[in-house]
Design a protein around this motif. Structure first.
Motif, mmCIF file in Angstrom:
data_model
loop_
_atom_site.group_PDB
_atom_site.id
_atom_site.type_symbol
_atom_site.label_atom_id
_atom_site.label_comp_id
_atom_site.label_asym_id
_atom_site.label_seq_id
_atom_site.Cartn_x
_atom_site.Cartn_y
_atom_site.Cartn_z
ATOM 1 N N PHE A 164 98.385 57.501 2.240
ATOM 2 C CA PHE A 164 97.699 57.039 3.451
ATOM 3 C C PHE A 164 96.198 56.818 3.253
ATOM 4 O O PHE A 164 95.599 56.027 3.951
ATOM 5 N N ILE A 165 95.609 57.566 2.298
ATOM 6 C CA ILE A 165 94.149 57.543 2.244
ATOM 7 C C ILE A 165 93.627 56.940 0.947
ATOM 8 O O ILE A 165 92.867 55.974 0.965
ATOM 9 N N THR A 166 94.043 57.496 -0.178
ATOM 10 C CA THR A 166 93.419 57.025 -1.415
ATOM 11 C C THR A 166 94.067 55.739 -1.922
ATOM 12 O O THR A 166 93.385 54.763 -2.213
ATOM 13 N N GLU A 167 95.417 55.705 -1.937
ATOM 14 C CA GLU A 167 96.078 54.506 -2.471
ATOM 15 C C GLU A 167 96.525 53.554 -1.369
ATOM 16 O O GLU A 167 96.814 52.393 -1.630
ATOM 17 N N LYS A 168 96.612 54.051 -0.192
ATOM 18 C CA LYS A 168 96.985 53.239 0.986
ATOM 19 C C LYS A 168 98.256 52.425 0.763
ATOM 20 O O LYS A 168 98.315 51.243 1.101
ATOM 21 N N THR A 169 99.264 53.045 0.203
ATOM 22 C CA THR A 169 100.542 52.348 0.029
ATOM 23 C C THR A 169 101.406 52.422 1.290
ATOM 24 O O THR A 169 102.332 51.636 1.450
ATOM 25 N N ALA A 170 101.108 53.356 2.164
ATOM 26 C CA ALA A 170 101.894 53.472 3.404
ATOM 27 C C ALA A 170 101.684 52.232 4.260
ATOM 28 O O ALA A 170 100.620 51.623 4.245
ATOM 29 N N LYS A 171 102.725 51.876 5.018
ATOM 30 C CA LYS A 171 102.677 50.647 5.813
ATOM 31 C C LYS A 171 102.104 50.879 7.222
ATOM 32 O O LYS A 171 102.111 49.986 8.052
ATOM 33 N N PHE A 172 101.730 52.097 7.488
ATOM 34 C CA PHE A 172 101.033 52.359 8.744
ATOM 35 C C PHE A 172 99.956 53.387 8.441
ATOM 36 O O PHE A 172 99.911 53.943 7.334
ATOM 37 N N VAL A 173 99.095 53.617 9.410
ATOM 38 C CA VAL A 173 97.982 54.529 9.150
ATOM 39 C C VAL A 173 98.153 55.847 9.910
ATOM 40 O O VAL A 173 98.026 56.918 9.351
ATOM 41 N N THR A 174 98.460 55.745 11.196
ATOM 42 C CA THR A 174 98.653 56.981 11.969
ATOM 43 C C THR A 174 100.080 57.041 12.476
ATOM 44 O O THR A 174 100.682 56.036 12.846
ATOM 45 N N CYS A 175 100.618 58.248 12.483
ATOM 46 C CA CYS A 175 102.013 58.437 12.891
ATOM 47 C C CYS A 175 102.139 58.248 14.400
ATOM 48 O O CYS A 175 101.254 58.642 15.170
ATOM 49 N N GLY A 176 103.242 57.646 14.819
ATOM 50 C CA GLY A 176 103.462 57.420 16.238
ATOM 51 C C GLY A 176 103.480 58.707 17.046
ATOM 52 O O GLY A 176 103.063 58.719 18.203
ATOM 53 N N HIS A 177 103.968 59.770 16.448
ATOM 54 C CA HIS A 177 104.025 61.058 17.144
ATOM 55 C C HIS A 177 103.056 62.029 16.480
ATOM 56 O O HIS A 177 103.284 62.470 15.373
ATOM 57 N N GLU A 178 102.009 62.373 17.194
ATOM 58 C CA GLU A 178 101.025 63.292 16.660
ATOM 59 C C GLU A 178 101.631 64.668 16.367
ATOM 60 O O GLU A 178 102.593 65.081 17.011
ATOM 61 N N GLU A 179 101.023 65.353 15.404
ATOM 62 C CA GLU A 179 101.362 66.728 15.008
ATOM 63 C C GLU A 179 100.711 67.008 13.657
ATOM 64 O O GLU A 179 100.175 68.083 13.423
ATOM 65 N N ILE A 180 100.727 65.994 12.759
ATOM 66 C CA ILE A 180 100.137 66.176 11.439
ATOM 67 C C ILE A 180 98.661 66.571 11.547
ATOM 68 O O ILE A 180 98.160 67.375 10.753
ATOM 69 N N GLU A 181 97.984 66.047 12.568
ATOM 70 C CA GLU A 181 96.544 66.269 12.701
ATOM 71 C C GLU A 181 96.253 67.754 12.930
ATOM 72 O O GLU A 181 95.417 68.363 12.251
ATOM 73 N N LEU A 182 96.973 68.337 13.892
ATOM 74 C CA LEU A 182 96.709 69.750 14.180
ATOM 75 C C LEU A 182 97.181 70.631 13.030
ATOM 76 O O LEU A 182 96.569 71.662 12.710
ATOM 77 N N ALA A 183 98.268 70.205 12.360
ATOM 78 C CA ALA A 183 98.782 70.992 11.234
ATOM 79 C C ALA A 183 97.785 70.992 10.084
ATOM 80 O O ALA A 183 97.578 72.024 9.420
ATOM 81 N N LEU A 184 97.140 69.858 9.858
ATOM 82 C CA LEU A 184 96.157 69.777 8.761
ATOM 83 C C LEU A 184 94.934 70.636 9.065
ATOM 84 O O LEU A 184 94.366 71.260 8.161
ATOM 85 N N VAL A 185 94.525 70.687 10.344
ATOM 86 C CA VAL A 185 93.397 71.562 10.677
ATOM 87 C C VAL A 185 93.787 73.025 10.457
ATOM 88 O O VAL A 185 93.015 73.818 9.922
ATOM 89 N N ARG A 186 95.019 73.370 10.828
ATOM 90 C CA ARG A 186 95.478 74.748 10.590
ATOM 91 C C ARG A 186 95.549 75.043 9.092
ATOM 92 O O ARG A 186 95.254 76.152 8.650
ATOM 93 N N LEU A 187 95.967 74.039 8.315
ATOM 94 C CA LEU A 187 96.064 74.231 6.864
ATOM 95 C C LEU A 187 94.669 74.452 6.278
ATOM 96 O O LEU A 187 94.479 75.300 5.393
ATOM 97 N N TYR A 188 93.703 73.704 6.803
ATOM 98 C CA TYR A 188 92.308 73.910 6.374
ATOM 99 C C TYR A 188 91.869 75.320 6.735
ATOM 100 O O TYR A 188 91.295 76.046 5.906
ATOM 101 N N GLU A 189 92.191 75.727 7.943
ATOM 102 C CA GLU A 189 91.797 77.051 8.413
ATOM 103 C C GLU A 189 92.435 78.134 7.541
ATOM 104 O O GLU A 189 91.818 79.125 7.186
ATOM 105 N N TYR A 190 93.670 77.898 7.130
ATOM 106 C CA TYR A 190 94.417 78.908 6.376
ATOM 107 C C TYR A 190 94.004 78.958 4.924
ATOM 108 O O TYR A 190 93.912 80.017 4.320
ATOM 109 N N THR A 191 93.732 77.769 4.353
ATOM 110 C CA THR A 191 93.440 77.713 2.908
ATOM 111 C C THR A 191 91.945 77.621 2.617
ATOM 112 O O THR A 191 91.514 77.915 1.509
ATOM 113 N N GLY A 192 91.189 77.140 3.603
ATOM 114 C CA GLY A 192 89.772 76.908 3.360
ATOM 115 C C GLY A 192 89.496 75.643 2.570
ATOM 116 O O GLY A 192 88.343 75.363 2.224
ATOM 117 N N VAL A 193 90.534 74.888 2.256
ATOM 118 C CA VAL A 193 90.348 73.671 1.454
ATOM 119 C C VAL A 193 89.915 72.526 2.373
ATOM 120 O O VAL A 193 90.669 72.087 3.232
#
Lengths: 615, 615
Positions: A164-193
């Protein structure tokens, strides 16, 4: 940012009482029942990559199971054990890893059914499933220390980043149903990455009308999936309600991590829009079955209320995020509204069955037949009876996971104050304090707080929105701040009581709510009550309640009852009848109300929240 | 059969007054406007067989134009003239005859678009079009003596007989949309040729679940087109409301011709079912947009009322047929209910535009936006504003033809009594009587009947259902028979007056009508009133009316007004507000009502028929 943080459920132990009984049923019945139904309906089969042509499979199966794993993880974290469930999960994860693509991609539907279509269909919930799997992986790792699921998901997140970001091979950019966004923030919170936060921001920033061209969502209007405006410019809650609140959670969490004021202000506006214009009295949101969506302001129909269980849960979680930003009791008031009403209505009292939609009126004469309002072909589910599982069964495991972490909602910290947001029989145990809360809430508004404090200078106790007057004993309120009563807390042992003076009262709507004009709802503390035909053998709308009625409360049974004085319209033979001045066409009647959360737990019958009144 | 017969409009002359003004607008504006729109939209083009690929054409175009021809024919019969219109019709018929197939088949759609599909598609309105063309041909022949159209249709009827009955080459037996049945009975009545009655009975007798297998109607449920039971066994009005009442008219007319008691009893049961359980207070029927259909008993939603203009007209005609069977004022009461409400609401006061659906509530905040109740994609037509023509424009010419023959509804004969069914400023002139009716009805309930009688022994004057008390002068009521007052009528000159004591009053529904609980409708004589936001600048549902209100009536303007005393709920900032015992949350308000028939004749705004009340 006011130096607020929520206190995790890990520190909260529910004691015998209202919430413990609900959470025990969740743990002992609901979670097992959801598992059994998901096995029966092939969800686990599909995720074990054992799918064969003709088996049931769907794009959202991974997310259903993920939420169930997340629920189990919270129980393990809290109590340990659950060896049987862990075995099931570990084997499942092993199967998934065995089928994870070299790229890191993992999705049981697309790999087995449409491998050629990976990352080409914006509408097909791929990143939504990824998000729920990430949340589950975090919870499971935290609870068990086992890495395979988390590692699997980290590989998948890398795959997502490339596509989605570096190679942009995906045929869309944002998912029709949100959830990945909040999960990624939680993953950042959990891993610090930080990369994970950046990815969340990428998906947030690109949710805008000029990015994804998707015929499905264009035809539905881009607001369906919140792509009608850049997220920072969104001030009206629009579109699919679950998608919307999941997005808002991510926006608020990201804003708190980055200090993005625009994003934060958008969340404030969206919350105001929801609670002032688009929320049912039960805390339900998303008025329209069509699109499962928010609609125009004050459009809150009762018989047709959609009010999906997942949307109400999402609103709780959005408010929980907001609660970390600013001391404002309306966040916890909203959580309370959902907790005691829409959340509990969504599961049967025996824990076995669930509502997808939480209607505010049942009129059986209009159910299962063609009627003007609810033609059966548009009727998605029987809303007068809960089911054990649905084709689209997102709600049951969502209820599982929210009840498994219910302790998250009770306390927060504000500087050197302990904030009491919710009330229940429980103990809080941290390095800073041991606190016992003894209460029969929501049957009684008396709360005793006692324990031993070693760090806090004061308590901030939420004064619920419905509380007209209260009595404090053992302490004095220094001030009332944004809906919270500040009470000095001595170091060492303490004991104080507060009585919110719970009694039945009536609520009226803003008169802009067309459907509720001329009607009131009976409440008792945070609990919304309703009439059921089981207790009132008549057309419920023919009843009216006296605004100056006395009440009798009987809270001794499983289904509490409040009795009020009212009238009933006398029956007529004709369809239309002349009202003559000398004829009273009503007669006295007694109205028997039960908590909304208890409706549809006996035989199917009519139900009504908003009742005509007279003075 | 009680020796009853209706007196034709030919003997009735409307004098200056309410109905003359309405019928003049129909004649001078509406009929011309419908013609112009039908020319513009290609309907005449198609029927002239001038269709070219890409032109508009539809299976029901023939029926639209046929109803317009029928309307013109009634005017010609009554007044002579209309040379321009006759020229148009004669040329059109010549074109049609030039393209009539050798078999006698004539249908502009199938011959030009799908000749291979003739008589193969039950759902495609072929015999419905034939029926309307037959009705038009009868009226045009009767009015002008010109035979071509009638002969064309007699050839077509022979073709239909061969295809459906003798040779059975047609691929279905009964048409999805009824109309041919009633047209064939009328053709029998007009020609005396028994074959046409037999054909009608053939189509009636074969309308049953075991005859036609049509995937469309099977999926919709056979009741959609009244094929769920043999017609003699039907006792509940079900399915598409226009189709239903057109069928019932044919059933009743056939029963009267044949003496078929079962068929007659079915019609009685169906009429009872409609007026006691399925009719809006305005006389509208067919609650559901979905299927344009009757629904379950007491399902009469206001905002979602479908209530198609054609269905209300069909109900008038069904009641007109029943009125010949038995003296029972409920038939004429029902006609009156439609006449003064749903019929006149369906056309604008200037005669130029029409409602297809006649809603009982407009809530603009819910229009044109996605809402829970009325998602815009399901909204067929803007129901807050009339249109000059629709894609499916069956209603406008139906209104044309019913107003052109309105005189049919006023009088009948019962033995040697003259029956006065409806009231209006008019003269009746037959061999038996010259009668002048002078009245300002429906603005005033005083009616003066005078004239010269040579044959009748008595008058039977309908006492309207809404009349609580009346005063007769110049005569005495001998008896009240089934809702009619019997008054001796001397031979020679007579003059008598009756005053039905018209004043505003409230109606309440049977409490089984969920939507109208806690609400009343204001009526004045036969006229249903409503609130419009143009006169009441607030959320209309926030108003309530005092049941003991006095009224002020101003009938001096085009849009009459009745003013009543009431209250309005005070606005609130919050969505939900605690009702405290010591706070009155209403304030006095004046409610301004206008006749329902006048709604939507100024700027688009909210409208409400059923208003909350208090005592």
């Amino acid at each position: 940012m006011e130096n607020l943080k929520n206190i995790s459920f890990e520190s909260v132990i529910l004691n015998d009482g209202f919430w413990k009984s609900k959470c025990d049923i969740n743990k002992n019945v609901s979670i097992k029942s959801v598992y059994a139904r998901f096995e029966e309906t092939g969800r686990f089969n599909a995720m074990r990559f054992a799918y064969k042509e003709g088996d049931p499979i769907h794009v959202f199966y991974d997310s259903d199971v993920a939420k169930w794993i997340e629920a189990v993880a919270y129980l393990v974290q809290k109590e340990g054990g659950y060896a049987e469930e862990q075995k099931i999960i570990d084997a499942l994860i092993a199967d998934m890893i065995a089928h994870q693509l070299p790229s890191g991609y993992i999705n049981s539907y697309f790999i087995q059914k449409e491998p050629e279509a990976i990352f080409t269909k914006r509408s097909e919930h791929e990143l939504y499933c990824a998000g729920h799997l990430i949340e589950a992986a975090i919870a499971y790792h935290k609870a068990t220390g086992k890495r395979p699921m988390l590692d699997m998901m980290l590989r998948y997140v890398d795959c997502i980043e490339r596509a989605f970001i570096t190679e942009k091979t995906a045929k869309f950019v944002t998912c029709g149903h949100e959830e990945i966004e909040l999960a990624l923030v939680r993953l950042y919170e959990y891993t610090g990455v930080k990369k994970y936060l950046d990815m969340a921001l990428f998906f947030l920033d690109n949710r805008r009308p000029d990015v994804d061209a998707d015929p499905l969502y264009d035809s539905r209007e881009k607001s369906y999936c919140q792509s009608h405006l850049p997220v920072r410019e969104q001030t009206e809650a629009l579109g699919h309600a679950v998608r919307a609140v999941y997005l808002y959670i991510a926006m608020e969490e990201a804003a708190q991590k980055t200090g993005d004021k625009e994003l934060s202000a958008a969340c404030d506006a969206l919350f105001e829009d929801i609670i002032n214009k688009k929320m049912f009295i039960t805390g339900g949101i998303g008025s329209a079955r069509d699109g499962e969506a928010f609609t125009v302001p004050f459009d809150l129909p009762n018989l047709e209320a959609y009010s999906e269980s997942c949307a109400a849960i999402g609103l709780m979680l959005f408010a929980l995020s907001l609660q970390k930003k600013r001391l404002d009791s309306r966040f916890a008031d909203t959580i309370e509204r959902v907790m005691y009403n829409n959340l509990l209505s969504s599961v049967s009292m025996d824990g076995k069955s669930f509502f997808y939609e939480n209607t505010l009126e049942v009129h059986l004469a209009s159910v299962g037949k063609d009627t003007a309002l609810v033609p059966s072909k548009r009727r998605r589910l029987p809303r007068y009876q809960r089911l054990e599982v649905f084709d689209c069964s997102c709600c049951p495991p969502n209820i599982n996971r929210i009840l498994a972490r219910l302790g998250d909602f009770f306390f927060s910290e504000h500087g050197d104050s302990l904030v009491v947001n919710q009330f229940g029989a429980l103990s809080l145990s941290t390095e800073k304090i041991s606190l016992d809360m003894a209460t029969e809430y929501p049957s009684n508004g008396k709360i005793k707080l006692s324990g031993k404090n070693s760090a806090y200078s004061s308590l901030l106790i939420r004064r619920p929105w419905w509380c007209v007057n209260y009595e404090l004993s053992g302490a004095e309120a220094i001030s009332e701040e944004n809906g919270y009563l500040r009470v000095n807390l001595p170091v060492g042992e303490f004991e104080l009581s507060i009585d919110f003076n719970m009694k039945p009262f009536f609520i009226r709507s803003n008169p802009k709510v067309r459907e509720n004009c001329g009607r009131v709802a009976l409440c008792y503390g945070p609990t919304v009550f309703c009439l059921e035909r089981n207790d009132n053998d008549c057309e419920l709308n023919a009843l009216s309640v006296a605004l100056d009625s006395d009440f009798e409360c009987d809270f001794s049974t499983d289904i509490p009852m409040v009795t009020a004085r009212g009238r009933i319209a006398k029956p007529t033979d004709s369809l239309y009848n002349i009202v003559t001045a000398d004829t009273d066409f009503t007669q006295p009647a007694t109205l028997r109300f039960i908590p909304y959360r208890c409706f549809a737990n006996r035989s199917p019958c009519d139900m009504l929240v908003w009742v005509p009144y007279f003075l």
